[in-house]
Motif scaffolding. Structure first.
Motif, PDB file in Angstrom:
ATOM      1  N   SER A  25       0.818  -1.200   0.000  1.00  0.00           N
ATOM      2  CA  SER A  25       0.000   0.000   0.000  1.00  0.00           C
ATOM      3  C   SER A  25       0.858   1.259   0.000  1.00  0.00           C
ATOM      4  CB  SER A  25      -0.927  -0.019   1.220  1.00  0.00           C
ATOM      5  OG  SER A  25      -1.805   1.078   1.199  1.00  0.00           O
ATOM      6  N   LEU A  26       1.944   1.257   0.783  1.00  0.00           N
ATOM      7  CA  LEU A  26       2.799   2.432   0.834  1.00  0.00           C
ATOM      8  C   LEU A  26       3.496   2.672  -0.501  1.00  0.00           C
ATOM      9  CD1 LEU A  26       3.826   4.644   2.804  1.00  0.00           C
ATOM     10  CD2 LEU A  26       5.890   3.259   3.049  1.00  0.00           C
ATOM     11  N   VAL A  27       3.953   1.601  -1.149  1.00  0.00           N
ATOM     12  CA  VAL A  27       4.591   1.739  -2.464  1.00  0.00           C
ATOM     13  C   VAL A  27       3.610   2.340  -3.465  1.00  0.00           C
ATOM     14  CG1 VAL A  27       5.529   0.462  -4.434  1.00  0.00           C
ATOM     15  CG2 VAL A  27       6.319  -0.059  -2.123  1.00  0.00           C
ATOM     16  N   VAL A  28       2.362   1.889  -3.436  1.00  0.00           N
ATOM     17  CA  VAL A  28       1.344   2.436  -4.338  1.00  0.00           C
ATOM     18  C   VAL A  28       1.110   3.909  -4.040  1.00  0.00           C
ATOM     19  CG1 VAL A  28      -1.113   2.358  -4.929  1.00  0.00           C
ATOM     20  CG2 VAL A  28       0.209   0.237  -4.806  1.00  0.00           C
ATOM     21  N   THR A  29       1.101   4.285  -2.762  1.00  0.00           N
ATOM     22  CA  THR A  29       0.937   5.694  -2.397  1.00  0.00           C
ATOM     23  C   THR A  29       2.067   6.546  -2.963  1.00  0.00           C
ATOM     24  OG1 THR A  29      -0.312   5.238  -0.372  1.00  0.00           O
ATOM     25  CG2 THR A  29       0.845   7.334  -0.481  1.00  0.00           C
ATOM     26  N   VAL A  30       3.306   6.098  -2.780  1.00  0.00           N
ATOM     27  CA  VAL A  30       4.460   6.862  -3.269  1.00  0.00           C
ATOM     28  C   VAL A  30       4.416   6.999  -4.785  1.00  0.00           C
ATOM     29  CG1 VAL A  30       6.973   6.860  -3.504  1.00  0.00           C
ATOM     30  CG2 VAL A  30       5.936   6.288  -1.307  1.00  0.00           C
ATOM     31  N   TYR A  31       4.112   5.922  -5.474  1.00  0.00           N
ATOM     32  CA  TYR A  31       4.040   5.998  -6.934  1.00  0.00           C
ATOM     33  C   TYR A  31       2.890   6.885  -7.378  1.00  0.00           C
ATOM     34  CZ  TYR A  31       7.689   2.902  -8.639  1.00  0.00           C
ATOM     35  OH  TYR A  31       8.907   2.377  -8.985  1.00  0.00           O
ATOM     36  N   GLY A  32       1.717   6.696  -6.785  1.00  0.00           N
ATOM     37  CA  GLY A  32       0.567   7.475  -7.202  1.00  0.00           C
ATOM     38  C   GLY A  32       0.735   8.957  -6.940  1.00  0.00           C
ATOM     39  N   ASP A  33       1.322   9.302  -5.804  1.00  0.00           N
ATOM     40  CA  ASP A  33       1.448  10.701  -5.410  1.00  0.00           C
ATOM     41  C   ASP A  33       2.626  11.388  -6.088  1.00  0.00           C
ATOM     42  OD1 ASP A  33       0.766  13.018  -3.784  1.00  0.00           O
ATOM     43  OD2 ASP A  33       2.588  12.575  -2.656  1.00  0.00           O
ATOM     44  N   ALA A  34       3.768  10.707  -6.224  1.00  0.00           N
ATOM     45  CA  ALA A  34       4.991  11.384  -6.635  1.00  0.00           C
ATOM     46  C   ALA A  34       5.598  10.917  -7.947  1.00  0.00           C
ATOM     47  CB  ALA A  34       6.045  11.240  -5.526  1.00  0.00           C
ATOM     48  N   ILE A  35       5.469   9.634  -8.280  1.00  0.00           N
ATOM     49  CA  ILE A  35       6.166   9.088  -9.453  1.00  0.00           C
ATOM     50  C   ILE A  35       5.290   9.102 -10.700  1.00  0.00           C
ATOM     51  CG2 ILE A  35       7.494   7.158 -10.346  1.00  0.00           C
ATOM     52  CD1 ILE A  35       8.671   8.517  -7.846  1.00  0.00           C
ATOM     53  N   ALA A  36       4.044   8.691 -10.562  1.00  0.00           N
ATOM     54  CA  ALA A  36       3.165   8.576 -11.729  1.00  0.00           C
ATOM     55  C   ALA A  36       3.048   9.863 -12.539  1.00  0.00           C
ATOM     56  CB  ALA A  36       1.778   8.104 -11.291  1.00  0.00           C
ATOM     57  N   PRO A  37       2.910  11.040 -11.916  1.00  0.00           N
ATOM     58  CA  PRO A  37       2.789  12.270 -12.718  1.00  0.00           C
ATOM     59  C   PRO A  37       4.027  12.565 -13.563  1.00  0.00           C
ATOM     60  CG  PRO A  37       2.034  12.639 -10.470  1.00  0.00           C
ATOM     61  CD  PRO A  37       2.728  11.323 -10.479  1.00  0.00           C
ATOM     62  N   ARG A  38       5.143  11.934 -13.252  1.00  0.00           N
ATOM     63  CA  ARG A  38       6.372  12.166 -14.008  1.00  0.00           C
ATOM     64  C   ARG A  38       6.568  11.113 -15.105  1.00  0.00           C
ATOM     65  NH1 ARG A  38       7.614  14.081  -8.617  1.00  0.00           N
ATOM     66  NH2 ARG A  38       8.959  15.921  -8.684  1.00  0.00           N
ATOM     67  N   ALA A  39       5.795  10.019 -15.044  1.00  0.00           N
ATOM     68  CA  ALA A  39       5.883   8.959 -16.060  1.00  0.00           C
ATOM     69  C   ALA A  39       7.310   8.445 -16.214  1.00  0.00           C
ATOM     70  CB  ALA A  39       5.339   9.442 -17.395  1.00  0.00           C
ATOM     71  N   GLN A  40       7.999   8.243 -15.092  1.00  0.00           N
ATOM     72  CA  GLN A  40       9.362   7.735 -15.114  1.00  0.00           C
ATOM     73  C   GLN A  40       9.434   6.388 -14.386  1.00  0.00           C
ATOM     74  OE1 GLN A  40      11.114  11.576 -13.523  1.00  0.00           O
ATOM     75  NE2 GLN A  40      12.682  11.076 -15.053  1.00  0.00           N
ATOM     76  N   SER A  41      10.526   5.659 -14.658  1.00  0.00           N
ATOM     77  CA  SER A  41      10.785   4.384 -13.990  1.00  0.00           C
ATOM     78  C   SER A  41      11.877   4.601 -12.952  1.00  0.00           C
ATOM     79  CB  SER A  41      11.222   3.321 -15.002  1.00  0.00           C
ATOM     80  OG  SER A  41      10.171   3.029 -15.910  1.00  0.00           O
ATOM     81  N   VAL A  42      11.638   4.138 -11.725  1.00  0.00           N
ATOM     82  CA  VAL A  42      12.504   4.422 -10.588  1.00  0.00           C
ATOM     83  C   VAL A  42      13.340   3.197 -10.232  1.00  0.00           C
ATOM     84  CG1 VAL A  42      12.472   4.910  -8.108  1.00  0.00           C
ATOM     85  CG2 VAL A  42      11.027   6.225  -9.656  1.00  0.00           C
ATOM     86  N   TRP A  43      14.611   3.455  -9.905  1.00  0.00           N
ATOM     87  CA  TRP A  43      15.504   2.390  -9.471  1.00  0.00           C
ATOM     88  C   TRP A  43      15.006   1.784  -8.163  1.00  0.00           C
ATOM     89  CZ3 TRP A  43      20.383   3.271  -6.206  1.00  0.00           C
ATOM     90  CH2 TRP A  43      21.075   2.050  -6.032  1.00  0.00           C
ATOM     91  N   LEU A  44      14.986   0.459  -8.104  1.00  0.00           N
ATOM     92  CA  LEU A  44      14.525  -0.242  -6.904  1.00  0.00           C
ATOM     93  C   LEU A  44      15.341   0.168  -5.683  1.00  0.00           C
ATOM     94  CD1 LEU A  44      12.740  -2.345  -5.543  1.00  0.00           C
ATOM     95  CD2 LEU A  44      14.369  -4.102  -6.291  1.00  0.00           C
ATOM     96  N   GLY A  45      16.644   0.391  -5.864  1.00  0.00           N
ATOM     97  CA  GLY A  45      17.486   0.805  -4.739  1.00  0.00           C
ATOM     98  C   GLY A  45      17.048   2.125  -4.142  1.00  0.00           C
ATOM     99  N   SER A  46      16.599   3.063  -4.975  1.00  0.00           N
ATOM    100  CA  SER A  46      16.090   4.344  -4.472  1.00  0.00           C
ATOM    101  C   SER A  46      14.836   4.129  -3.635  1.00  0.00           C
ATOM    102  CB  SER A  46      15.772   5.284  -5.638  1.00  0.00           C
ATOM    103  OG  SER A  46      16.908   5.602  -6.385  1.00  0.00           O
ATOM    104  N   LEU A  47      13.957   3.295  -4.130  1.00  0.00           N
ATOM    105  CA  LEU A  47      12.703   3.035  -3.431  1.00  0.00           C
ATOM    106  C   LEU A  47      12.969   2.374  -2.079  1.00  0.00           C
ATOM    107  CD1 LEU A  47       9.631   3.312  -3.835  1.00  0.00           C
ATOM    108  CD2 LEU A  47       9.643   0.992  -4.761  1.00  0.00           C
ATOM    109  N   ILE A  48      13.921   1.441  -2.052  1.00  0.00           N
ATOM    110  CA  ILE A  48      14.276   0.771  -0.800  1.00  0.00           C
ATOM    111  C   ILE A  48      14.824   1.783   0.204  1.00  0.00           C
ATOM    112  CG2 ILE A  48      15.942  -0.830   0.234  1.00  0.00           C
ATOM    113  CD1 ILE A  48      15.578  -2.585  -2.283  1.00  0.00           C
ATOM    114  N   GLY A  49      15.708   2.663  -0.247  1.00  0.00           N
ATOM    115  CA  GLY A  49      16.282   3.654   0.650  1.00  0.00           C
ATOM    116  C   GLY A  49      15.240   4.579   1.240  1.00  0.00           C
ATOM    117  N   VAL A  50      14.306   5.028   0.419  1.00  0.00           N
ATOM    118  CA  VAL A  50      13.257   5.929   0.897  1.00  0.00           C
ATOM    119  C   VAL A  50      12.298   5.209   1.832  1.00  0.00           C
ATOM    120  CG1 VAL A  50      11.220   7.204   0.129  1.00  0.00           C
ATOM    121  CG2 VAL A  50      13.402   7.534  -1.033  1.00  0.00           C
ATOM    122  N   ALA A  51      11.993   3.940   1.537  1.00  0.00           N
ATOM    123  CA  ALA A  51      11.052   3.186   2.366  1.00  0.00           C
ATOM    124  C   ALA A  51      11.577   2.972   3.775  1.00  0.00           C
ATOM    125  CB  ALA A  51      10.738   1.844   1.714  1.00  0.00           C
TER     126      ALA A  51
END
Length: 308
Positions: A25-51
């Motif tokens: 659920s948290l990953v979906v929140t981060v993507y929906g709120d911050a990543i989706a409007p940019r239409a970019q693909s994010v490195w898994l390592g970045s997501l792990i660090g932020v989580a």
């Protein structure tokens, strides 16, 4: 890339207290709120660090991303030994539907009309379950096994939901309106029971109690803490909104706390936006390099009219 692993300050502990944060659920929140409007693909390592800011381990985040990919939320791109995750076409559609609900802070005036859906009783059980899940998220109320109702449905989202399920030929879409000569109390009672408004009211009151104190702290928050607060704000707002039918004022109890919660969320989001965006751009690596600067799709959320 800067390290986002510093825990949030004690002053923000109240935002997290008592919340059960599930990785999916948290990953979906981060993507929906911050990543989706940019239409970019994010490195898994970045997501792990932020989580890690939210107490989620690398193992939990990896498992979550793999499951969401299997559920057709994400597409994966590999560059060398790194994996980058972006929303799939179906994931984009899901996020767009949620976006129209979450960031529509200004509700329309109700014209008294309802949108009614009648499902073909011969519909496959799997299709019926998929439609029910999507329609409940869109705040349709289930009046009976094959009937759903909404006071101001977003018909663009509804058409997309029916098309994605392949159900256009098995759902009748009607409009209805109360007749003035008949009492309105039965309708209000039906809506109160159908949408379980007492439980929704309590959830909004808890949301207000949790986030109202944040307003006095925003100016002292650095980029990392602003991102932490913004994400929890939208995450919890989204969770309660999933249960709120978004009924017109005429069908709600007096002093409905959902109105105050919506105003609070809009106010806090606007104050947290700039510093949290600074954090995002410094801590997410994409296939294009750095994360794009704040797009209009995010900055215009606070001024967008209903239904666009």
């Amino acid at each position: 890339m800067k390290s986002p692993r510093q825990p949030p300050p004690a002053s923000l502990a109240g935002l997290r207290r008592g919340l059960v944060l599930r990785a999916n659920s948290l990953v979906v929140t981060v993507y929906g709120d911050a990543i989706a409007p940019r239409a970019q693909s994010v490195w898994l390592g970045s997501l792990i660090g932020v989580a890690m800011l939210f107490g989620l381990s690398a193992r939990l985040v990896r498992t979550s991303v793999f499951r969401l990919t299997a559920d057709n939320w994400f597409d994966v791109t590999r560059v060398g030994r790194r994996s980058f995750y972006g929303l799939s076409p179906q994931g984009v559609l899901r996020v767009q539907h949620a976006d129209r609900r979450i960031y529509e802070f200004n509700l329309p005036t109700w014209d008294g009309r309802w949108t009614l859906l009648l499902l073909d009783p011969r519909m496959r059980a799997s299709m019926r379950q998929q439609l029910k899940r999507e329609l409940l998220w869109e705040s349709f109320g289930q009046l009976s096994v094959g009937m759903f109702a909404h006071p101001h449905a977003n018909h663009r989202s509804l058409r997309e939901i029916l098309a994605a399920a392949g159900a256009e030929a098995q759902v009748a879409v009607l409009t209805a309106q109360s007749l003035e000569r008949y009492a309105q109390q039965p309708l209000q009672t039906l809506m109160h029971d159908t949408f379980k408004l007492a439980k929704v009211e309590q959830a909004w009151l808890q949301f207000i109690a949790r986030f109202a104190p944040l307003d006095a702290q925003v100016e002292r928050l650095g980029p990392s803490d602003a991102f932490y607060a913004r994400t929890l704000l939208i995450h919890e707002y989204r969770r309660v909104l999933l249960r709120d039918p978004n009924l017109p004022q005429a069908l709600l109890p007096e002093d409905w706390p959902g109105v105050r919660a919506r105003q609070l969320c809009e106010h806090l989001y606007s104050r947290l936006l700039a510093p949290s965006e600074e954090f995002l751009c410094a801590n997410f690596l994409t296939t294009d390099g750095a994360l794009l600067a704040t797009p209009q799709a995010i900055s215009q959320r606070l001024t967008r009219p209903f239904g666009t």
